[in-house]
Design a protein around this motif. Structure first.
Motif, PDB file in Angstrom:
ATOM      1  N   PHE A  78      -0.726  90.093 -83.002  1.00  0.00           N
ATOM      2  CA  PHE A  78      -0.688  89.175 -84.137  1.00  0.00           C
ATOM      3  C   PHE A  78      -0.337  89.894 -85.438  1.00  0.00           C
ATOM      4  O   PHE A  78       0.312  89.316 -86.317  1.00  0.00           O
ATOM      5  N   GLU A  79      -0.772  91.127 -85.568  1.00  0.00           N
ATOM      6  CA  GLU A  79      -0.494  91.863 -86.799  1.00  0.00           C
ATOM      7  C   GLU A  79       0.999  92.077 -86.974  1.00  0.00           C
ATOM      8  O   GLU A  79       1.555  91.856 -88.056  1.00  0.00           O
ATOM      9  N   LEU A 131      11.292  87.447 -83.222  1.00  0.00           N
ATOM     10  CA  LEU A 131      10.482  88.615 -82.872  1.00  0.00           C
ATOM     11  C   LEU A 131       9.003  88.346 -83.150  1.00  0.00           C
ATOM     12  O   LEU A 131       8.122  88.835 -82.435  1.00  0.00           O
ATOM     13  N   ALA A 132       8.722  87.571 -84.194  1.00  0.00           N
ATOM     14  CA  ALA A 132       7.337  87.200 -84.489  1.00  0.00           C
ATOM     15  C   ALA A 132       6.741  86.390 -83.342  1.00  0.00           C
ATOM     16  O   ALA A 132       5.597  86.617 -82.927  1.00  0.00           O
ATOM     17  N   ALA A 135       3.329  90.362 -85.501  1.00  0.00           N
ATOM     18  CA  ALA A 135       3.937  89.036 -85.654  1.00  0.00           C
ATOM     19  C   ALA A 135       3.910  88.597 -87.114  1.00  0.00           C
ATOM     20  O   ALA A 135       4.873  88.036 -87.631  1.00  0.00           O
ATOM     21  N   SER A 136       2.794  88.865 -87.790  1.00  0.00           N
ATOM     22  CA  SER A 136       2.670  88.509 -89.199  1.00  0.00           C
ATOM     23  C   SER A 136       3.687  89.268 -90.049  1.00  0.00           C
ATOM     24  O   SER A 136       4.307  88.707 -90.959  1.00  0.00           O
ATOM     25  N   GLU A 137       3.885  90.550 -89.734  1.00  0.00           N
ATOM     26  CA  GLU A 137       4.878  91.339 -90.470  1.00  0.00           C
ATOM     27  C   GLU A 137       6.286  90.781 -90.270  1.00  0.00           C
ATOM     28  O   GLU A 137       7.069  90.661 -91.218  1.00  0.00           O
ATOM     29  N   HIS A 138       6.601  90.460 -89.043  1.00  0.00           N
ATOM     30  CA  HIS A 138       7.944  89.947 -88.739  1.00  0.00           C
ATOM     31  C   HIS A 138       8.201  88.611 -89.425  1.00  0.00           C
ATOM     32  O   HIS A 138       9.289  88.368 -89.957  1.00  0.00           O
ATOM     33  N   VAL A 139       7.199  87.725 -89.407  1.00  0.00           N
ATOM     34  CA  VAL A 139       7.434  86.405 -89.991  1.00  0.00           C
ATOM     35  C   VAL A 139       7.515  86.494 -91.518  1.00  0.00           C
ATOM     36  O   VAL A 139       8.253  85.731 -92.158  1.00  0.00           O
TER      37      VAL A 139
END
Length: 471
Positions: A97-98, A87-88, A100-104
């Motif tokens: 990108f924000e 998902l990231a 994506a950062s949460e997902h990773v």
């Protein structure tokens, strides 16, 4: 064009809403371990199906469907790090990108010992411009898997971007570690030459040049000459001024399959944003087994009336719920089943039809497949109507006579420019393959992007480099 813009707006708006909503879901999901499902359970089978459907969809330009399916996996089994990591990647490819950062970060919390998850996090943070965080993730990934050349190479690249001189020793160690396992890797040896010249490290430079020299016997003459020019400049004490010679050599080596292979061993394709994780961490990994032969299955045949009279019969899928449909070509005319729908593009005497003279394409995304024909007498497009009849709309496409009347070997349909609508690919009897670029307003524009590819008899596509775009 209005219809196309509205289509894109609606798609992007829906994706934005889903991404925003899924960010809230991600924030609320618990990481408390739960009992793993039985591989025989329906819920597990559905999760496996959704997971791999999502991976396939993102590689075939179906971003919205991919997001929905991967999100369903995280909702059913929020403990699965691979789903959050993917998902990231989906989020960053859509520009969020924000999220994506949460997902990773969620993926890292669930799989703290995974080098690949940390590697992915480093790539995404680097894309965001967060160099400090990227270095932390990449350094952790290298510690978890010091044998992965792509991780080591990415870390060396990030360190050089941060401060080449301050991290000089670590960069050399990383390159050396890669070369210990791949001593003849041309891409890494060339980087050793470049960085050692920049640092004026003569001993390291001579060692890297000697390794390259042992490899140049089978290079083309112009590549060997470029290497000799570089070597001469270094021998003359000009190692601090070899930018052009190094660039010439790199460009020459870039033409060699050997160099491309070596580069792929240590570097993700530059146009690829991250990578997909294809195996589960928490869920049981699905097993692959060949099912016993189904000896009970039966088939029934139905004759195609007067089939022997047709020069070519092609099965087609035209709309949801439509079955047993076929296109027949006979004496210069096109038949749907046995009903004549119109003329095939002017057919010279003695012409032979082949399967690739016919293609289905939903050019106006109305969920009804239209029919494209191309042969020795030219090109034509028939649009399927709501009552399943067809209308020849070739004259409305605003294509020049030179395109409509060209002699073609075949026709195919694909979203070449990844803008959400289907384009048409034509292969002339002579000359370059042509793309008819869909303008989204019922017209097409000729687009010559396949320079040098002439007289093609087949057109195939796949996402070879895993970047989400078809090759």
């Amino acid at each position: 064009m209005k219809g196309k813009l509205m289509y894109k707006f609606k798609s992007n708006f829906i994706i934005a809403l889903l991404l925003a909503g899924w960010g809230l879901i991600a924030a609320g999901c618990s990481t408390t371990p739960a009992e793993k499902p039985e591989p025989s359970s329906e819920a597990y089978r559905q999760a496996v199906s959704d997971f791999y459907l999502a991976l396939a969809a993102i590689q075939s330009d179906q971003a919205l469907f991919a997001l929905q399916k991967m999100q369903e996996v995280t909702e059913q089994y929020p403990q699965e790090a691979a789903a959050w990591a993917n998902l990231a990647v989906f989020s960053v490819r859509l520009g969020n990108f924000e999220l994506a950062s949460e997902h990773v970060r969620k993926a890292i919390d669930l799989a703290p010992g995974s080098a690949n998850v940390h590697f992915l996090a480093g790539i995404l943070e680097s894309r965001r411009g967060n160099m400090r965080q990227a270095l932390e993730y990449l350094d952790k990934a290298a510690a978890l898997d010091p044998s992965n050349p792509q991780i080591l190479y990415a870390l060396a690249d990030e360190l050089e971007r941060r401060d080449s001189e301050a991290h000089r020793e670590q960069i050399v160690r990383l390159f050396t570690s890669i070369l210990e396992k791949e001593p003849d890797n041309l891409a890494v040896l060339l980087e050793m030459v470049r960085t050692s010249a920049k640092w004026q490290d003569q001993e390291l430079l001579e060692s890297a040049m000697e390794a390259l020299k042992r490899k140049n016997e089978n290079w083309p003459v112009h590549t060997q000459n470029n290497f000799q020019d570089l070597a001469q400049k270094i021998e003359e004490g000009e190692s601090g001024n070899i930018t052009f010679e190094l660039a010439y050599l790199r460009n020459s080596l870039n033409e060699l399959p050997e160099f491309q292979y070596d580069l792929n061993q240590v570097q993700l394709p530059p146009n690829q944003i991250g990578f997909l994780i294809t195996d589960f961490f928490w869920l049981p990994r699905p097993s692959t087994a060949v099912e016993p032969a189904d000896r009970e299955v039966t088939f029934s045949s139905r004759p195609l009336t007067a089939q022997a009279e047709y020069d070519l019969v092609v099965p087609v899928s035209l709309a949801d719920g439509e079955t047993d449909r076929w296109i027949g070509l006979k004496e210069g005319d096109v038949y749907l089943g046995n009903a004549k729908i119109g003329p095939f593009p002017s057919v010279p005497a003695g012409s032979v039809y082949t399967r690739v003279n016919v293609a289905t394409t939903d050019y106006n995304y109305d969920f009804r497949n239209d029919l494209a024909f191309a042969g020795p007498g030219g090109f034509a497009l028939y649009e399927m109507q709501a009552d399943t009849s067809f209308v020849n709309i070739t004259s409305d496409l605003q294509l020049p006579p030179s395109v409509l009347g060209e002699s073609y070997r075949g026709v195919w349909s694909r979203d070449i420019d990844s803008d959400g609508d289907l384009d048409i690919i034509l292969s002339p009897e002579s000359g370059n393959m042509q793309v008819l670029r869909n303008n989204g307003d019922g017209t097409f524009t000729p687009w010559d992007i396949f320079g040098g590819i002439e007289s093609s008899v087949q057109f195939l596509w796949a996402d070879f480099d895993g970047d989400g775009d078809s090759d």
